[in-house]
Write an enzyme that holds these catalytic residues in place. Structure first.
Site, PDB file in Angstrom:
ATOM      1  N   LYS A 180       0.829  -1.215   0.000  1.00  0.00           N
ATOM      2  CA  LYS A 180       0.000   0.000   0.000  1.00  0.00           C
ATOM      3  C   LYS A 180       0.865   1.268   0.000  1.00  0.00           C
ATOM      4  CE  LYS A 180      -3.382  -2.843  -0.036  1.00  0.00           C
ATOM      5  NZ  LYS A 180      -4.229  -3.310   1.045  1.00  0.00           N
TER       6      LYS A 180
HETATM    7  C1  LIG Z   1      -5.148  -4.367   1.530  1.00  0.00           C
HETATM    8  C2  LIG Z   1      -6.605  -4.277   1.556  1.00  0.00           C
HETATM    9  C3  LIG Z   1      -7.358  -4.616   2.690  1.00  0.00           C
HETATM   10  C4  LIG Z   1      -6.773  -5.322   3.880  1.00  0.00           C
HETATM   11  O1  LIG Z   1      -5.733  -4.703   4.476  1.00  0.00           O
HETATM   12  P1  LIG Z   1      -4.709  -5.546   5.367  1.00  0.00           P
HETATM   13  O2  LIG Z   1      -3.879  -4.467   5.996  1.00  0.00           O
HETATM   14  O3  LIG Z   1      -3.936  -6.438   4.471  1.00  0.00           O
HETATM   15  O4  LIG Z   1      -5.508  -6.286   6.380  1.00  0.00           O
HETATM   16  C5  LIG Z   1      -8.721  -4.390   2.668  1.00  0.00           C
HETATM   17  N1  LIG Z   1      -9.336  -3.877   1.588  1.00  0.00           N
HETATM   18  C6  LIG Z   1      -8.648  -3.567   0.480  1.00  0.00           C
HETATM   19  C7  LIG Z   1      -9.378  -2.991  -0.685  1.00  0.00           C
HETATM   20  C8  LIG Z   1      -7.265  -3.762   0.418  1.00  0.00           C
HETATM   21  O5  LIG Z   1      -6.611  -3.485  -0.708  1.00  0.00           O
END
Ligand SMILES: *Cc1c(COP(=O)(O)O)cnc(C)c1O
Length: 381
Positions: A180
């Protein structure tokens, strides 16, 4: 292999972590408050609450708004499973509404058609980093008295009509997984204007204990009460320090992502067997993903061949996402399956996510462009 995304860590980040390791508090200490304050200031929200993942952020949001068995929540199928699972964790029922073809974002018109007298909320997801049409979604929420939750795990740093993501819904959730925009290893955040919801989430992340360890230490008491079921969704001070350090670089990184996207747009708009996602220009797109669409009747193979060819050339393409309700678990549990969201299902067959992350070099970008050009050329008819 050039991955579709990866973290960027520098010496400042490493030093920030070391400083915490040498301090008195490695969890639930002063870095937590600082990270939350910095994050709220950056997105312009009143409240920000840090938790242990983006998934925990989504679950916390569903707890805060009181989703319970029998409640329905409208959600897009083109998302990561966690967006849907958070509803199920609370015993609620996900109700899938189809997406817009050009953006793969939740279609507000389709969402309206899914409202029932059990609907409590809508979860929007800013696919790829493009904010949803929040004015339209808010109108739907207002009309039917629903709570609007934004899964902004793709869109930290994005804007919609000059307003920052993080302030566009009743509650907004973020992830700090290494793919991210910023990372804390694992981590997440919830932003909201509501102090009551923020306070509810602060308890939820700590077993719904009324006072945290530090408060009890300060007040010299062991006593606390638990009134609801909670979880350990705390984010350590080690992670918060890393998050604070990363946050400082976000504007620069968004610019770099947008620059790469512009180069891709220019190169790929000339390939007749490719289509790009498009949408209104009233947004600042954060480009968590750069997605191309194959025009299947202009190539002599299917997506899996292009996928394999690109990976053979070291381009770590990926597919975001298999429509969530097509997974066996959701089919079986909710009695749903193919045909539910035809736009999502058909665009799913065409999409590929290309590498895009701030530390990509000019050569990396050029390599992706050349390789896509060559392979699409080879299969074009
Ligand atoms: C990455 C992601 C999540 C989950 O996040 P984590 O930190 O991996 O638990 C939820 N929704 C979307 C759209 C994501 O891309």
């Amino acid at each position: 292999m050039l991955p579709y995304s990866r973290q960027y860590l520098d010496e400042d980040d490493i030093q920030a972590v070391i400083d915490v390791l040498r301090s008195d508090w490695i969890t639930t200490g002063p870095m937590l408050d600082s990270f939350e304050r910095d994050f709220a200031a950056l997105v312009g929200s009143k409240e920000a609450v840090a938790v242990s993942s983006g998934t925990a952020a989504l679950h916390s949001a569903m707890h805060a708004i009181g989703i319970k068995p029998g409640d329905e929540v409208i959600v897009s199928p083109i998302t990561f499973a966690a967006t849907v699972n958070c509803i199920v964790y609370q015993g609620g029922t996900p109700v899938f509404a189809d997406v817009e073809e050009d953006t793969l974002l939740l279609n507000p018109e389709k969402a309206i058609k899914k409202v029932s007298d059990r609907t409590k909320a809508i979860i929007s997801m800013d696919y790829g980093g493009r904010p949803c049409d929040y004015d339209a979604l808010q109108k739907v929420a207002d009309q039917f008295d629903l709570i609007l939750v934004a899964d902004a795990c793709h869109s930290l740093g994005a804007r919609y009509k000059k307003r920052d993501v993080g302030t566009l819904a009743d509650l907004t959730t973020f992830s700090f997984h290494p793919v991210k925009h910023i990372t804390t290893g694992e981590g997440g955040m919830i932003t909201t204007e509501s102090k009551a919801w923020a306070d509810r989430i602060k308890k939820f992340r700590n077993h719904c204990i009324q006072k945290d360890f530090r408060q009890r230490a300060e007040q010299n008491t062991w006593k606390y009460e638990i009134h609801e079921l909670g979880f350990n969704y705390r984010l350590t001070d080690i992670q918060c320090a890393l998050g604070r350090s990363q946050l400082k670089k976000l504007p620069r990184w968004i610019n770099r992502r947008r620059e790469i996207a512009r180069q891709y747009d220019e190169a790929f708009s000339e390939i007749s067997s490719l289509k790009l996602l498009t949408g209104p220009s009233n947004v600042i797109h954060a480009y968590h993903l750069y997605v191309i669409r194959l025009i299947l009747d202009r190539i002599s193979c299917d997506r899996s061949v292009i996928y394999q060819e690109l990976r053979n050339e070291g381009i770590g393409v990926n597919v975001h996402y298999i429509p969530v309700y097509l997974h066996p678990y959701y089919r079986k549990r909710f009695g749903i399956g193919p045909g539910l969201c035809p736009v999502a299902e058909s665009v799913y067959e065409e999409i590929l996510s290309l590498p895009i992350f701030p530390s990509m070099s000019a050569d990396d970008v050029e390599k992706v462009i050349q390789t896509v050009r060559n392979i699409m050329g080879k299969y074009s008819v």
